[in-house]
Design an enzyme around this catalytic site. Sequence first.
Site, PDB file in Angstrom:
ATOM      1  N   GLU A 187      36.005  42.009  45.681  1.00 57.35           N
ATOM      2  CA  GLU A 187      37.331  42.610  45.578  1.00 57.35           C
ATOM      3  C   GLU A 187      37.823  43.145  46.926  1.00 57.35           C
ATOM      4  O   GLU A 187      38.399  44.231  47.025  1.00 57.35           O
ATOM      5  CB  GLU A 187      37.338  43.722  44.520  1.00 57.35           C
ATOM      6  CG  GLU A 187      37.015  43.230  43.119  1.00 57.35           C
ATOM      7  CD  GLU A 187      37.168  44.298  42.051  1.00 57.35           C
ATOM      8  OE1 GLU A 187      37.225  45.495  42.415  1.00 57.35           O
ATOM      9  OE2 GLU A 187      37.230  43.946  40.867  1.00 57.35           O
ATOM     10  N   GLU A 258      35.342  38.926  36.026  1.00 58.48           N
ATOM     11  CA  GLU A 258      35.177  40.214  35.331  1.00 58.48           C
ATOM     12  C   GLU A 258      36.242  40.369  34.261  1.00 58.48           C
ATOM     13  O   GLU A 258      37.403  40.638  34.575  1.00 58.48           O
ATOM     14  CB  GLU A 258      35.259  41.407  36.296  1.00 58.48           C
ATOM     15  CG  GLU A 258      34.057  41.582  37.192  1.00 58.48           C
ATOM     16  CD  GLU A 258      34.098  42.903  37.966  1.00 58.48           C
ATOM     17  OE1 GLU A 258      34.857  43.816  37.570  1.00 58.48           O
ATOM     18  OE2 GLU A 258      33.376  43.030  38.970  1.00 58.48           O
TER      19      GLU A 258
END
Length: 832
Positions: A187, A258
């Site tokens: 991320e 995710e």
Amino acid sequence: MVMSSFLFLITTLLSLLASFAVADGNKTLGVTYDGRSLIINGKREILFSGSIHYTRSTPDMWPDLIQKAKQGGLNVIQTYVFWNIHEPVQGQYNFQGQYDLVKFIKMIGEHGMYASLRLGPFIQAEWNHGGLPYWLREVQNITFRSDNEPFKYHMKKYVTMIIKKMKDEKLFASQGGPIILVQIENEYSTIQLAYREKGNKYVQWTGNLAVGMNIGVPWVMCKQKDAPDPIINTCNGRYCGDTFTGPNKPNKPSLWTENWTAQFRVYGDPPSQRSVEDLAFSTARFISRNGTLINYYMYHGGTNFGRTSANFVTTRYYDEAPLDEFGLQREPKWGHLKDLHRALKLCKKGLLWGYPSVQKLGQDLEAIVYEGHGACAAFLSNNSTYMAKTISFRSRNYYLPSKSISILPDCQTVVYNTQTIVSQHNSRNFVPSVVANKRLSWDWEMYTESIPTFEQLENKATNPLELFNLTKDTTDYAWYSMIITLGRGDLPMRANASPVLIVASLGHALVAFVNGEYVGNGHGSHLDKSFVFRKLIKLKEGPNHIQILGCVVGFPDSGAYMEKRFAGPHRVEILGLNTGTLELTKNRWAHQVGLYGEEAKIFTLGGLNKVKWTKIEGKRPALTWFKTYFDAPEGIHPIAIQMNRMGKGMIWINGQSIGRYWISYLSPLGQPTQSEYHIPRSYLKPTGNLMVILEEEEEARPEEIKFVVVDRDTICSYISDIHPPPVQSWGSKNNVSEYTANNRKASAVLTCPDFKVITNVQFASYGDSIGICGGYQYGNCNAQATKEVVERFCLGKHTCQIPFEKELLIRNWDPCPNVKKSLAVQVKCGFK
């Protein structure tokens, strides 16, 4: 994903394959990809993955967790790799016990599943320091996660070491192993702008580092639109079917790394959850929009043992996942997702080889169809969040509950609806252990830490030292002590005046003493770590000792410039003196890292006798250690300890820390965020187990602590006339959905865990019952014969199926013929 991109993606089918595959005779080993999917060893796959972190469970739990994941319809296990666990001291590596990464990956392969490795090395994961070892902070001129030579040097060394370990064990799919996907970084786009051009260069350097490892499987970067080729950019979030703008090249597949099954908890949080209906809807939506890999984060959250949780994160992690903290199946989340996976696998040929089209069927209504190569699969979607609707599709009518997707593997037959739960429910029980609790009410001893004075501490400085740098992640605690001398004229003369100690802290918590007497404690929060401590104090003429225990509750795990985060007291004052405010910050301070009990390891058998323990009597001061012995709880169920009437501290069982506890930090509901703490059975001996507790606050009552065994032996089913038959009843023949069971009607299916049988029917109602599993109640209508029918079908059986048939359940007498009825059943499981 933008729907107009579908056909463009399909035109790239079988084009521009990445050069990952290697030849092994006539068999292709390795993983390639195109715009439709990953291709594993020459075979196209739809992948259902679940995150299970080896560090958050114990090796004896791994086989059961992996097996339950496979039974739940998963074919991939995803895990992070934890740098600060594997290299806690520079150059010293640890891959033993629950940190045995190789053993865990091999076990995944032995269960016939694939593995996805999230290498990081920054992982976040609500893990201490985001997985980065503390010693990195002390590398000269380092800036984490940037185009910074010191960081890149150590990152490359670590990544190379892990990749070599995997290659040496032949664990990549290109070597015949289970690893099909590897992630680099994590991320990064959320902080990339903070580093400007150095952030952009770091992304490119990271990509080149990964690809240069030549592992024979694809690399991914999550939430990274500018992931350099051939790295695949992936999505993280709750609704990637709507928010993901798609891969950055048409020859890359749509992957979701995710899909959050719940929300991690921090101390002070009330209960929170994500419904399985919402989770199933988002999964079906992503798959219907050309997605071919979904990873549930987490599938099993587990336990943050020791001091491994990030700042203010609870010891229990993602307990609301399909497998709860203890590894037990949380229903209906586990079962409803299992049914979803089966339904989607029935659509496999259409999804992987058909051509997509989209048909608008009305406001908030659409049909996404994959058709071709002799297959047809349809997804009928009602995107309205408040209104159920009936639609017409290919000359048939279909009922769609609000915010739901119905799956038709043959474009005709509904085998699954995301909002309509057919799978069973269950309720978790914490049952007091008779064996383990025998001695807990009386067999306790205590030892209280000495409160050190300025003269007793050696580490002197003008100002209070920064807490992270002081502790170096070796302990949660550090002492700050200073001395002031006051004359009689300095002290307040009036009865209504009193000195006030003020400590401004950057976090996370503190315990304050004056002249060795407890003053109080204070803390920040996950949202705002800093806080100001204010308490009335008693001072005397002459020397006065100000003693502060600074407390860390985990290092930060996210954000830019993590190496520049700070904690601990930074300003200290005393108000209310006759001479005015006394500023103590630059008054010369002494420091000590850790507590004596930690240094002496009094939580182990070897260190136990280094202090004098006494029976608990009367007052229980702050910073007191408590110890007792107990026998292992009866049975085979998981174990927890309920920390009733305690405050804040840490627990050790036979010398192993099971984590921080914090009972005194209440949520807005007036309850602790976490009350039960997991004790793995592998930590225990049959008898004579040592438990030691460090309690930071006053007046703790360890006599109220209880051991419990944990089960989910209360199982339920709720079925109505809108429920389809169980998805297990459907198969596929000549690409047409075919009902394989004897009865085409909905039914209540109940299955006990752990080979147990149904011993008691606790509730059964065919009528308008209310409540949830574990708390059903009769409504105004109930067919009296229902319980007898359920008992006849289910008592003494491991699994049973009760048909949803009016004639069967009312026995020729309907007490309320005008009431729309449902069947609610709750039973208890046990061993014969």
